[in-house]
Scaffold this motif. Structure first.
Motif, short mmCIF file in Angstrom:
data_model
loop_
_atom_site.label_atom_id
_atom_site.label_comp_id
_atom_site.label_asym_id
_atom_site.label_seq_id
_atom_site.Cartn_x
_atom_site.Cartn_y
_atom_site.Cartn_z
N LEU A 189 33.80 46.87 37.34
CA LEU A 189 32.87 46.19 38.47
C LEU A 189 33.53 44.95 37.53
CD1 LEU A 189 31.79 45.36 40.63
CD2 LEU A 189 29.08 45.58 39.61
N GLU A 190 34.08 44.14 38.58
CA GLU A 190 34.85 43.00 38.08
C GLU A 190 34.10 41.89 38.55
OE1 GLU A 190 39.73 44.23 39.42
OE2 GLU A 190 37.77 44.58 40.85
N LYS A 191 33.14 41.27 37.65
CA LYS A 191 33.16 39.89 37.67
C LYS A 191 33.65 38.90 38.30
CE LYS A 191 29.47 36.88 35.04
NZ LYS A 191 29.19 36.05 36.56
N ASP A 192 34.74 38.85 38.27
CA ASP A 192 35.45 37.32 39.26
C ASP A 192 35.47 37.76 40.63
OD1 ASP A 192 37.24 39.35 38.46
OD2 ASP A 192 38.81 38.30 38.49
N VAL A 193 35.83 39.47 40.84
CA VAL A 193 35.57 39.42 41.83
C VAL A 193 34.31 39.33 42.84
CG1 VAL A 193 36.22 41.65 44.16
CG2 VAL A 193 37.73 40.89 41.59
N PHE A 194 33.60 39.31 42.05
CA PHE A 194 31.99 39.48 42.65
C PHE A 194 32.16 38.33 42.31
CE2 PHE A 194 27.90 39.96 42.65
CZ PHE A 194 26.92 41.57 42.79
N ASP A 195 31.88 37.18 41.88
CA ASP A 195 31.67 36.09 42.02
C ASP A 195 31.91 36.00 43.71
OD1 ASP A 195 30.11 36.70 39.57
OD2 ASP A 195 31.62 35.54 38.41
N GLU A 196 33.45 35.82 43.94
CA GLU A 196 34.37 35.27 44.51
C GLU A 196 33.05 35.65 45.54
OE1 GLU A 196 36.39 33.61 47.16
OE2 GLU A 196 36.05 33.19 45.37
N CYS A 197 32.49 37.33 46.15
CA CYS A 197 32.23 37.17 47.34
C CYS A 197 30.95 37.16 46.86
CB CYS A 197 32.53 39.13 47.45
SG CYS A 197 33.90 39.33 47.63
N LYS A 229 35.75 55.33 42.14
CA LYS A 229 37.06 53.95 42.02
C LYS A 229 37.87 54.56 42.74
CE LYS A 229 38.96 51.24 39.53
NZ LYS A 229 40.23 50.91 40.42
N GLN A 230 37.68 55.17 43.85
CA GLN A 230 38.60 54.76 45.17
C GLN A 230 38.55 53.77 46.46
OE1 GLN A 230 40.58 58.54 46.78
NE2 GLN A 230 41.16 57.29 47.83
N ASP A 231 36.58 54.42 46.83
CA ASP A 231 35.92 53.72 47.16
C ASP A 231 35.62 52.46 46.69
OD1 ASP A 231 35.82 56.29 49.25
OD2 ASP A 231 33.56 56.55 47.93
N TYR A 232 35.73 51.50 45.76
CA TYR A 232 35.93 50.69 44.92
C TYR A 232 36.66 49.55 45.37
CZ TYR A 232 35.59 47.01 42.11
OH TYR A 232 35.46 45.18 41.17
N ASP A 233 37.98 50.38 45.28
CA ASP A 233 39.36 49.97 45.19
C ASP A 233 39.51 49.47 46.98
OD1 ASP A 233 39.89 49.82 42.61
OD2 ASP A 233 40.82 52.02 42.92
N TYR A 234 39.07 50.53 48.19
CA TYR A 234 39.45 50.30 49.12
C TYR A 234 38.22 48.95 49.80
CZ TYR A 234 39.62 50.72 54.06
OH TYR A 234 39.18 51.05 55.52
N LEU A 235 36.87 49.09 49.58
CA LEU A 235 35.95 48.19 49.96
C LEU A 235 36.39 46.81 49.56
CD1 LEU A 235 33.89 47.21 50.81
CD2 LEU A 235 32.48 48.14 49.48
N ARG A 236 36.98 46.63 47.59
CA ARG A 236 37.32 45.79 47.11
C ARG A 236 38.39 44.24 47.97
NH1 ARG A 236 41.45 43.70 43.92
NH2 ARG A 236 40.95 42.42 42.15
N HIS A 237 39.21 45.57 48.43
CA HIS A 237 40.76 45.07 49.00
C HIS A 237 40.11 44.55 50.38
CE1 HIS A 237 44.66 44.58 50.11
NE2 HIS A 237 44.50 44.83 51.64
N PHE A 238 39.46 44.76 51.28
CA PHE A 238 38.99 44.72 52.27
C PHE A 238 38.02 42.78 52.33
CE2 PHE A 238 35.14 44.17 55.18
CZ PHE A 238 35.86 44.48 56.15
N LEU A 239 37.68 42.94 51.19
CA LEU A 239 36.08 41.87 50.90
C LEU A 239 37.35 41.02 50.83
CD1 LEU A 239 33.21 43.46 48.88
CD2 LEU A 239 33.71 42.64 51.75
#
Length: 308
Positions: free
Chosen positions: A179-187, A293-303
């Motif tokens: 889980l990446e904090k910078d990605v989380f904070d942006e979303c 991880k695969q589900d995380y990566d897909y959702l990360r890209h989508f958001l």
């Protein structure tokens, strides 16, 4: 923080508990697949099918009786609650079994044929009469929401100081998982921006209406299960259900259906963005906690690529 594992029970112990509850052995006890957070068994009782779920999470099933009564009394095909109880450290809930197979298991063409049924079901759920209840966010056993506003609920839901629930100490995931904090904070910043468009709207939200919680006999939708309910904007359910069939613009079709019913949908795009970030942000930390991880990566890209 290690991945959460739902309770594992020996079927003999489950059978013994049910025998104690009903005074005689039950029939056809079977462990069911699915369920991320609960262990689920089906069984026969007086020629009726039933289901028993077990959870070790604090507060599990505490609002089941209210939700079941609310939905069943207004024509929503939701499991009718039979009993609630405690078995050692596990909470359990017994309900009538809704017949059918998971929508996720049906072929694509059958899912497409069921879209009108699905749209009608989601619309019916989201517009049940809430009576004189009040509040937003998690629904309590008395039918009222925990929070005074939607934004108050959002802040609490993603708060860092949670204990005693599934998300206790969840910020450790930044250090122990992918889980990446910078990605989380942006979303999260985007959620706070667009969540304000969701804030004025208060409806019953199933909050987990994906294809594994919707049942069908192949010809029609027969029921919906396992509400993780909140009071909020019903477009949250639309943002979940739209993933059942990619490329079908389910959100747009639901919008058209509801507008034909005379339901106005102001700021539809902004509210859908708020709904997608609300569910998507929770999905990121869930997939991290579960090690997916695969589900995380897909959702990360989508958001990160949602357009305003």
């Amino acid at each position: 923080m290690t991945a959460y594992e739902k309770p594992e029970l020996d079927s003999t112990a489950v059978g013994k508990l049910l025998e104690e509850l009903y005074g005689h052995p039950v029939q056809d006890l079977q462990l069911l697949t699915g369920g991320n957070l609960s262990a689920v068994y089906s069984f026969g009782m007086d020629e009726e099918g039933c289901v028993i779920r077990f959870s070790d999470l604090a507060g599990a099933f505490r609002t089941e009786s209210y939700i079941s009564q609310l939905l069943c009394s207004q024509g929503v095909p939701y499991p009718r609650m039979v009993s609630l109880g405690q078995a050692g450290h596990l909470a359990y809930a017994v309900s009538e079994r809704v017949q059918g197979q998971m929508l996720a298991e049906l072929p694509v063409e059958r899912k497409k044929a069921l879209l009108p049924d699905l749209i009608e079901l989601i619309s019916r759920i989201n517009h049940v009469n809430l009576g004189d209840t009040s509040g937003y966010g998690w629904i309590q056993a008395d039918g009222n929401g925990v929070y005074g506003s939607w934004m108050e609920y959002l802040i609490s839901f993603y708060g860092e100081d949670q204990t005693g629930n599934f998300w206790g100490n969840w910020t450790e995931l930044f250090d122990t998982t992918f889980l990446e904090k910078d990605v989380f904070d942006e979303c999260y910043a985007r959620l706070m921006e667009f969540g304000s468009y969701n804030a004025p709207h208060r409806h019953f939200v199933h909050n987990d209406c994906h294809a594994w919680n919707i049942l069908s006999d192949g010809q029609k939708i027969t029921g919906i299960l396992d509400a993780n309910s909140v009071y909020g904007d019903f477009l949250i359910d639309v943002s979940i259900a739209e993933n059942i069939l990619s490329g079908e613009n389910l959100a747009g079709r639901i919008r058209e259906y509801q507008e034909r019913q005379g339901i106005e949908l102001p700021f539809f795009k902004e509210r859908m963005l708020g709904a997608r970030y609300y569910k998507g942000l929770d999905g990121l930390r869930f997939y991290a906690k579960m090690g997916r991880k695969q589900d995380y990566d897909y959702l990360r890209h989508f958001l990160l690529n949602l357009t305003r």
